[in-house]
Write an enzyme that holds these catalytic residues in place. Structure first.
Site, PDB file in Angstrom:
ATOM      1  N   ARG A  47       0.843  -1.665  -0.260  1.00  0.00           N
ATOM      2  CA  ARG A  47       0.117  -0.218   0.022  1.00  0.00           C
ATOM      3  C   ARG A  47       1.021   0.958  -0.316  1.00  0.00           C
ATOM      4  NH1 ARG A  47      -4.764   2.341   4.853  1.00  0.00           N
ATOM      5  NH2 ARG A  47      -5.888   3.269   2.825  1.00  0.00           N
ATOM      6  N   HIS A  51       0.647   4.723  -2.792  1.00  0.00           N
ATOM      7  CA  HIS A  51       0.575   5.531  -2.032  1.00  0.00           C
ATOM      8  C   HIS A  51       1.662   6.420  -1.834  1.00  0.00           C
ATOM      9  CE1 HIS A  51      -3.432   5.247   0.703  1.00  0.00           C
ATOM     10  NE2 HIS A  51      -3.657   4.399   0.112  1.00  0.00           N
ATOM     11  N   ASN A  79      -3.418   8.989   4.039  1.00  0.00           N
ATOM     12  CA  ASN A  79      -1.840   8.764   4.500  1.00  0.00           C
ATOM     13  C   ASN A  79      -2.293   8.154   5.881  1.00  0.00           C
ATOM     14  OD1 ASN A  79      -1.223   8.020   1.923  1.00  0.00           O
ATOM     15  ND2 ASN A  79       0.129   9.628   2.101  1.00  0.00           N
ATOM     16  N   HIS A 177      -5.524  -5.140  -3.142  1.00  0.00           N
ATOM     17  CA  HIS A 177      -6.005  -5.395  -2.247  1.00  0.00           C
ATOM     18  C   HIS A 177      -6.286  -7.306  -1.876  1.00  0.00           C
ATOM     19  CE1 HIS A 177      -8.087  -1.722  -3.687  1.00  0.00           C
ATOM     20  NE2 HIS A 177      -7.355  -1.387  -2.227  1.00  0.00           N
ATOM     21  N   THR A 178      -6.033  -7.665  -2.263  1.00  0.00           N
ATOM     22  CA  THR A 178      -6.184  -9.043  -1.928  1.00  0.00           C
ATOM     23  C   THR A 178      -5.404  -9.325  -0.841  1.00  0.00           C
ATOM     24  OG1 THR A 178      -5.489 -11.716  -2.512  1.00  0.00           O
ATOM     25  CG2 THR A 178      -3.952 -10.498  -3.584  1.00  0.00           C
TER      26      THR A 178
END
Length: 296
Positions: A47, A51, A79, A177-178
């Site tokens: 992630r 970001h 964040n 997102h897994t």
């Protein structure tokens, strides 16, 4: 499974061959060690890469700490839930001992992003390296830039197209997102707006998630795993979207269905899109920081 990818960029997969041959090994060992002590690390590192690159590009601006005169990206609203910065600090400290001022913090993020996917039984790819670290990090830059989970697909595509990413890239990268867990705050706006039609069509999302994320929600750890194999990188995320169990709203059905049917297709698409995202905002006039949290 490693894919050979040919992407035009001002980077080189052999950049550290002469300056720091141990670079990839050091980053991998650091990530593995951190993940052994905290199983949330892989999802957090992945992630962080997203970001990082979506704001000012892949220049490690997300790693800079705020100062009395400036609130940095890591403290921007989108964040707040990005964590495990210590992993980058550890890798950087080891790299400085082995190869002083040779490996940028931006390259560490990119290599670590690949490593957490590969160690979670996902695809691997050759990370293009040679990034420089930026000197600017502003919290305001994160607002209305990072694709939020409750944005619709059109909004996300407009934002992503500015970064050279297309619809297939967006859907492929959403497969990240897994890994891991989503806090209620990431999808509560969509959850609270379910209509009665949505509740009958997406019973899982409308009823079960409302139980896990009640209003008011006093549990900072409340949320939902985004697929049934949250520690394994696979295509289960897309299967859940098709079944109406997807937590996030952005999908394009024909691509989602193809990724749900063919995991190898998803792996190839994800690897290619990760390399493309890793090329965003590469700067030539930056620095190689001595420490990832401060400009030198």
């Amino acid at each position: 499974m490693r894919f050979a990818l040919h992407v035009q960029a001002a980077l080189d997969s052999h950049h550290h061959d002469q300056t720091c041959q141990q670079a990839e090994k050091i980053v991998l060992e650091t990530v593995l060690n951190a993940s052994m002590h905290d199983p949330k690390v892989p999802a957090r590192i992945l992630r962080m890469f997203f970001h990082e690159c979506f704001v000012r590009g892949c220049d490690a601006s997300i790693l800079l700490d705020s100062t009395p005169g400036n609130q940095a990206e890591k403290d921007g609203p989108p964040n707040v839930s990005v964590r495990s910065f210590y992993v980058n600090d550890d890798a950087k400290a080891k790299l400085e001992m082995a190869c002083p001022r040779a490996v940028s913090c931006a390259d560490i993020i990119a290599m670590a992003g690949r490593d957490v996917v590969a160690m979670s039984v996902g695809p691997s790819w050759n990370v293009l390296t040679g990034r420089k670290d930026g000197r600017v990090s502003k919290a305001n830059d994160t607002i209305n830039v990072l694709p939020a989970p409750n944005f619709n697909v059109i909004t996300q595509l407009i934002q992503s197209s500015v970064r050279g990413l297309g619809v297939k890239d967006l859907v492929a990268l959403s497969g990240g997102h897994t890994l891991g867990f989503s806090d209620c705050s990431s999808f509560e706006a969509r959850l609270q707006n379910f209509s009665s039609v949505h509740e009958s069509k997406h019973e899982y999302s409308a009823k079960n998630l409302k139980k896990k994320c009640p209003k008011p929600n006093k549990d900072d750890n409340a949320g939902e795993f985004l697929d049934s194999t949250s520690s394994t990188f696979d295509n289960d995320y897309y299967k859940r979207v098709i079944e109406g169990k997807g937590v996030f709203g952005a999908d394009t059905r024909w691509i989602v269905e193809s990724f749900a049917r063919d995991q190898s297709l998803f792996f190839r698409g994800f690897a290619a899109s990760m390399v493309k995202l890793g090329n965003v905002g590469v700067i030539e006039n930056g620095e190689v920081r001595l420490q990832c949290r401060v400009v030198h």
